[in-house]
Design a protein around this motif. Structure first.
Motif, mmCIF file in Angstrom:
data_model
loop_
_atom_site.group_PDB
_atom_site.id
_atom_site.type_symbol
_atom_site.label_atom_id
_atom_site.label_comp_id
_atom_site.label_asym_id
_atom_site.label_seq_id
_atom_site.Cartn_x
_atom_site.Cartn_y
_atom_site.Cartn_z
ATOM 1 N N VAL A 190 0.862 -1.185 0.000
ATOM 2 C CA VAL A 190 0.000 0.000 0.000
ATOM 3 C C VAL A 190 0.897 1.234 0.000
ATOM 4 O O VAL A 190 1.683 1.436 0.918
ATOM 5 N N GLU A 191 0.770 2.057 -1.012
ATOM 6 C CA GLU A 191 1.601 3.251 -1.121
ATOM 7 C C GLU A 191 0.980 4.380 -0.307
ATOM 8 O O GLU A 191 -0.105 4.876 -0.611
ATOM 9 N N MET A 192 1.685 4.770 0.752
ATOM 10 C CA MET A 192 1.231 5.849 1.635
ATOM 11 C C MET A 192 2.462 6.594 2.122
ATOM 12 O O MET A 192 3.375 5.990 2.706
ATOM 13 N N GLU A 193 2.486 7.891 1.911
ATOM 14 C CA GLU A 193 3.655 8.684 2.276
ATOM 15 C C GLU A 193 3.401 9.487 3.544
ATOM 16 O O GLU A 193 2.301 9.995 3.765
ATOM 17 N N GLY A 194 4.438 9.580 4.368
ATOM 18 C CA GLY A 194 4.339 10.377 5.583
ATOM 19 C C GLY A 194 5.602 10.246 6.400
ATOM 20 O O GLY A 194 6.404 9.330 6.190
ATOM 21 N N PRO A 195 5.820 11.165 7.334
ATOM 22 C CA PRO A 195 7.052 11.122 8.125
ATOM 23 C C PRO A 195 7.107 9.910 9.041
ATOM 24 O O PRO A 195 6.079 9.390 9.486
ATOM 25 N N LEU A 196 8.329 9.455 9.311
ATOM 26 C CA LEU A 196 8.544 8.382 10.271
ATOM 27 C C LEU A 196 8.553 8.965 11.683
ATOM 28 O O LEU A 196 8.874 10.135 11.882
ATOM 29 N N PRO A 197 8.206 8.170 12.680
ATOM 30 C CA PRO A 197 8.415 8.624 14.060
ATOM 31 C C PRO A 197 9.902 8.912 14.275
ATOM 32 O O PRO A 197 10.761 8.193 13.743
ATOM 33 N N GLU A 198 10.208 9.944 15.040
ATOM 34 C CA GLU A 198 11.601 10.288 15.293
ATOM 35 C C GLU A 198 11.905 10.252 16.783
ATOM 36 O O GLU A 198 11.057 10.581 17.613
#
Length: 436
Positions: A190-198
């Protein structure tokens, strides 16, 4: 010689269940494949697929019950807003992010070492999962995807679980090692873009810097290091720039290691296992670290059976394990999991690396902690652990304990000698009350 490909870890991995469909679908299609009442495993720390989990939460009416299994979470995930209805949570490493589930009575804890995750969630394990949802990078030139920043605790389940869903996220770095996977490793992509937890670097104060100075004096050139998370490990890394040919074999790596590598102290050249290569199971840090590990040939992501395996660790010459604690008793017993009978953490990899360091040639295990807690009102060095308190590391495995007041060497010492050594590094306000 550096490890050239992910097959180097094959002997430490679960067998493949078989080729999967590898279909690229929308989130709704993938969510529809998760059965009601399923047990769903997700990656910990910076690998948690936040965007897909938000879609899972939006579709919660689809399930009467769904159990989400995870390790340490850095931030609350969307399904925690509906803990108990329909979501329940199980973790091997509780963190404050699970507070909503605990308050709702929807949190269960499995006391488990990180090494246990190699088999725990497999179909033949003690806590098998029905599905796994992971985050992956976009495919590289060879067509393979990468599990990126979180590999060790999930790769065995990815290879063996009945259902595997991947969120393909351009923000996920492509890391080399056991997490490089063909399309056929997944049922749905599933293609979904967003920041990773940091995980932001914790600032070090005078106490942490004093501890770091004592620990740095113990670390020798050519040591293979393992670090935990927090201000103390970051401060220690900042004090090791004058060392030479340090290596890393750890459960996780953080931003501080970039500075060590760039100043020339960290080369991995003298490691007895996989010289020239940094081995880790997790990458926990900021975007700077994610970009640094992207296709970095000097970093290899390993499965839990290798990163924390007893036989592997015993073969790491000069393995120097650096961990922390909530309390250390005068006999050397360590509690790293509970405060006032409240579970605040899990054992993680500490028991694995403590035992591994003591078995390794020229190995050293260090517990590094401030001498007090609660703004200086409570001593972390205690006469004995309270009745019923968790024992994370037994006294028989005690080696060195470090506070801002110095180093207590416990290995091979009598109980009386241990008590005297620990009393000497406790905060002066509490020393007179520290009697066995």
């Amino acid at each position: 010689m550096p490890v050239a490909d992910p097959n180097a870890f094959e002997a430490y991995l679960a067998p493949w269940r078989g080729p999967r469909a590898g279909r690229t679908v929308d989130a709704a299609t993938a969510l529809a494949a998760i059965p009601d009442g399923a047990r769903l495993l997700i990656p910990p720390l910076c690998g948690t697929p936040l965007q897909f989990l938000a879609a899972l939460d939006d579709s919660r009416a689809r399930w009467r019950a769904l159990e989400i299994v995870a390790g340490p979470l850095l931030h609350p995930i969307a399904p925690l807003r509906h803990a108990g209805a329909p979501f329940r949570f199980t973790t091997v490493h509780p963190t404050p992010a699970y507070a909503a589930a605990a308050e709702a009575g929807a949190l269960r804890i499995i006391p488990a070492r990180y090494s246990d995750t190699a088999t725990l969630f497999r179909p033949d394990g003690r806590y098998p999962v029905d599905a796994v949802v992971v985050g992956v990078s976009p495919p590289g030139a060879a067509g393979r995807f990468s599990l990126g920043v979180s590999v060790g605790s999930v790769i065995d389940a990815v290879r063996s679980a009945p259902l595997v869903i991947a969120q393909v996220n351009p923000a996920m770095p492509y890391t080399l090692g056991a997490g490089e996977l063909e399309r056929e490793a997944f049922d749905f992509l599933v293609e979904m873009e967003g920041p990773l937890p940091e995980l932001r670097r914790a600032p070090a104060g005078p106490v942490e810097e004093a501890i770091a100075g004592h620990v740095a004096a113990i670390v020798r050139d050519g040591a293979t290091l393992q670090f935990g998370i927090g201000a103390v490990p970051e401060a220690i890394m900042g004090r090791l720039g004058q060392r030479r040919d340090l290596g890393v074999h750890s459960g996780m790596i953080s931003d501080g290691l970039i500075d060590l590598a760039e100043c020339g102290a960290l080369t991995n050249a003298r490691k007895s296992l996989q010289p020239g290569v940094m081995v880790t199971a997790e990458v926990a840090g900021t975007r700077r670290l994610f970009d640094w590990v992207h296709r970095n040939p000097g970093v290899r992501m390993a499965p839990a059976g290798y990163s924390h395996g007893a036989q592997v660790l015993a073969g790491c010459r000069r393995l120097t394990a650096i961990n922390s604690a909530v309390q250390v008793a005068l006999d050397g017993t360590v509690n790293a999991e509970e405060i006032d009978a409240r579970t605040v953490s899990g054992p993680g990899g500490q028991p694995d690396f403590v035992a591994g360091a003591l078995a390794a040639p020229e190995g050293t295990s260090i517990v590094a902690m401030p001498s007090t807690a609660a703004a200086g009102t409570v001593s972390r060095v205690v006469p004995r652990l309270a009745a019923g308190a968790v024992v994370t590391v037994a006294r028989s495995l005690a080696d060195r304990v470090v506070t801002e007041y110095g180093v207590a060497e416990l290995r091979g010492r009598t109980l009386e000698q241990r008590a005297a050594a620990l009393r000497a590094i406790a905060h002066p306000d509490f020393r007179t009350g520290l009697t066995r």
